[in-house]
Design an enzyme around this catalytic site. Structure first.
Site, PDB file in Angstrom:
ATOM      1  N   TYR A  33       0.432   5.210  -3.587  1.00 45.70           N
ATOM      2  CA  TYR A  33      -0.251   6.339  -2.955  1.00 45.70           C
ATOM      3  C   TYR A  33       0.757   7.196  -2.221  1.00 45.70           C
ATOM      4  O   TYR A  33       1.904   6.795  -2.000  1.00 45.70           O
ATOM      5  CB  TYR A  33      -1.366   5.856  -2.024  1.00 45.70           C
ATOM      6  CG  TYR A  33      -0.917   5.260  -0.702  1.00 45.70           C
ATOM      7  CD1 TYR A  33      -0.303   4.015  -0.646  1.00 45.70           C
ATOM      8  CD2 TYR A  33      -1.108   5.950   0.498  1.00 45.70           C
ATOM      9  CE1 TYR A  33       0.106   3.470   0.560  1.00 45.70           C
ATOM     10  CE2 TYR A  33      -0.701   5.409   1.707  1.00 45.70           C
ATOM     11  CZ  TYR A  33      -0.096   4.173   1.741  1.00 45.70           C
ATOM     12  OH  TYR A  33       0.311   3.645   2.934  1.00 45.70           O
ATOM     13  N   LYS A  68       5.656   2.649  -1.899  1.00 46.11           N
ATOM     14  CA  LYS A  68       4.404   2.964  -1.202  1.00 46.11           C
ATOM     15  C   LYS A  68       3.224   2.493  -2.050  1.00 46.11           C
ATOM     16  O   LYS A  68       2.470   3.297  -2.616  1.00 46.11           O
ATOM     17  CB  LYS A  68       4.340   4.462  -0.903  1.00 46.11           C
ATOM     18  CG  LYS A  68       3.405   4.805   0.240  1.00 46.11           C
ATOM     19  CD  LYS A  68       3.699   6.211   0.743  1.00 46.11           C
ATOM     20  CE  LYS A  68       2.660   6.726   1.698  1.00 46.11           C
ATOM     21  NZ  LYS A  68       2.445   5.939   2.895  1.00 46.11           N
TER      22      LYS A  68
HETATM   23  N1  PDD Z   1       1.870   5.853   6.047  1.00 45.52           N
HETATM   24  N2  PDD Z   1       6.028   3.183   7.092  1.00 45.52           N
HETATM   25  C1  PDD Z   1       4.883   2.787   6.519  1.00 45.52           C
HETATM   26  C2  PDD Z   1       4.652   1.330   6.326  1.00 45.52           C
HETATM   27  C3  PDD Z   1       3.920   3.744   6.133  1.00 45.52           C
HETATM   28  O1  PDD Z   1       2.777   3.358   5.550  1.00 45.52           O
HETATM   29  C4  PDD Z   1       4.182   5.127   6.374  1.00 45.52           C
HETATM   30  C5  PDD Z   1       3.217   6.197   5.963  1.00 45.52           C
HETATM   31  C6  PDD Z   1       5.395   5.488   6.983  1.00 45.52           C
HETATM   32  C7  PDD Z   1       5.773   6.915   7.289  1.00 45.52           C
HETATM   33  O2  PDD Z   1       5.993   7.650   6.119  1.00 45.52           O
HETATM   34  P1  PDD Z   1       5.785   9.241   6.114  1.00 45.52           P
HETATM   35  O3  PDD Z   1       6.590   9.783   7.231  1.00 45.52           O
HETATM   36  O4  PDD Z   1       6.298   9.647   4.782  1.00 45.52           O
HETATM   37  O5  PDD Z   1       4.313   9.495   6.297  1.00 45.52           O
HETATM   38  C8  PDD Z   1       6.311   4.486   7.326  1.00 45.52           C
HETATM   39  C9  PDD Z   1       0.834   6.745   5.523  1.00 45.52           C
HETATM   40  C10 PDD Z   1       0.790   8.062   6.178  1.00 45.52           C
HETATM   41  C11 PDD Z   1      -0.496   6.026   5.502  1.00 45.52           C
HETATM   42  O6  PDD Z   1      -0.488   4.824   5.208  1.00 45.52           O
HETATM   43  O7  PDD Z   1      -1.527   6.646   5.736  1.00 45.52           O
END
Ligand code: PDD
Length: 297
Positions: free
Chosen positions: A32, A148
């Site tokens: 995702y 992700k």
């Molecule tokens: N989460 N680390 C983890 C484990 C994450 O799931 C996320 C993002 C990030 C930060 O990534 P970014 O800056 O690209 O959003 C770091 C998303 C937003 C979520 O699970 O909703």
């Protein structure tokens, strides 16, 4: 009608259905992305697509990301969010629908593609300036946290643990090292240096993390990408989490103990200001007044 995107069509959310044999449902076999939009303009869509492309390659899901920016744009428009101050698009791609069998379907299934848009209400700067709290939790995830994937149960359990402890963020710890939050990255300030875990297989390489490192370097704030022992974190003068929906969130209390002086610190404020300026530059949106204006200084 609250439209969502599913496999090439924009349809009402209530009509969006996934077959029970979707491998996302059976195996969490998919990826995702969550991409932020300020004033209807994406922040670092290229970074999100690059990370997604890398994940698709690692999972060997054959899918071309090229049409995705147009799908994101159309989804925002159909949801009436094209001018909204901040919104996000959630996108999920699974390996598709096939009778349950662990190995990949042969011939390959057509990937399932689902997306929805959502308005995001940013808490006001007054709330931000009070700071937030976090608790440490054990990291129970696998060894490819850099991908992700939609297999989020350890993160779900970590965030629930934080919620039950009355905390905003869950800081995941493995082998005595502070890695990242349940859905965000973590930074800590030691002296005038801001440190965060290197982009290894143990964390998700956040796009916001990358932006914050860029802002720090541009403003002359020394940065170090290194592992941070949890014992050392107890001596940090400032801690903050970063992420798409987190932005830069200051932590003033960790495991019930004040971080530094127990209030939002100067390095965090400097980076928050730099982040707002970057959004104004790249997306043309002026966010809340900065903290120094609020202080009257
Ligand atoms: N989460 N680390 C983890 C484990 C994450 O799931 C996320 C993002 C990030 C930060 O990534 P970014 O800056 O690209 O959003 C770091 C998303 C937003 C979520 O699970 O909703």
């Amino acid at each position: 009608m609250d439209p969502v995107y599913l496999n090439g069509e924009f349809i009402p959310r209530s009509e969006a259905m996934i077959p029970v044999e979707d491998r996302g449902f059976l195996f969490a076999d998919g990826l995702y992305e969550v991409t932020p939009f300020y004033g209807g303009r994406p922040l670092r869509m290229d970074g999100h697509l690059r990370r997604l492309t890398r994940g698709l390659g690692a999972l060997r899901i054959d899918f071309d990301v090229e049409p995705l920016p147009a799908i994101h744009r159309e989804l925002l428009e159909r949801c009436g969010l094209q001018d909204h101050t901040m919104s996000m698009v959630y996108l999920q791609i699974t390996r598709g629908v096939a009778p349950r069998s662990h190995a990949f379907p042969d011939p390959p299934a057509t990937p399932t593609v689902f997306a929805y848009a959502k308005a995001f209400e940013r808490p006001g700067v007054e709330r931000w300036m009070r700071g937030f709290n976090a608790v440490t939790v054990p990291d129970r995830r696998w060894t490819r946290c850099d991908l992700k994937t939609i297999q989020l149960l350890p993160s779900v359990l970590a965030q629930e643990e934080a919620r039950q402890a009355g905390a905003t963020d869950a800081l995941m710890v493995r082998d005595g090292l502070a890695l990242e939050g349940a859905h965000n990255n973590v930074f800590a300030v030691f002296g005038d240096v801001v440190a965060t875990h290197p982009a290894s297989n143990q964390i998700l390489p956040g796009i916001t993390r990358e932006v914050v490192l860029e802002v720090a370097r541009a403003r002359g704030v020394p940065v170090e990408e290194r592992a941070i022992p949890i014992a050392e974190l107890a001596c940090a003068s400032e801690i903050f989490f970063t992420g798409t929906t987190t932005e830069i969130r200051p932590t003033v209390e960790l495991d019930g103990q004040p971080v530094g002086e127990g209030r939002v610190g100067p390095v965090t404020l400097e980076l928050m200001q730099g982040f707002r300026e970057l959004i104004a530059r790249e997306c043309g949106v002026a966010l809340d007044p900065d903290a120094s204006e609020l202080d009257g200084g």
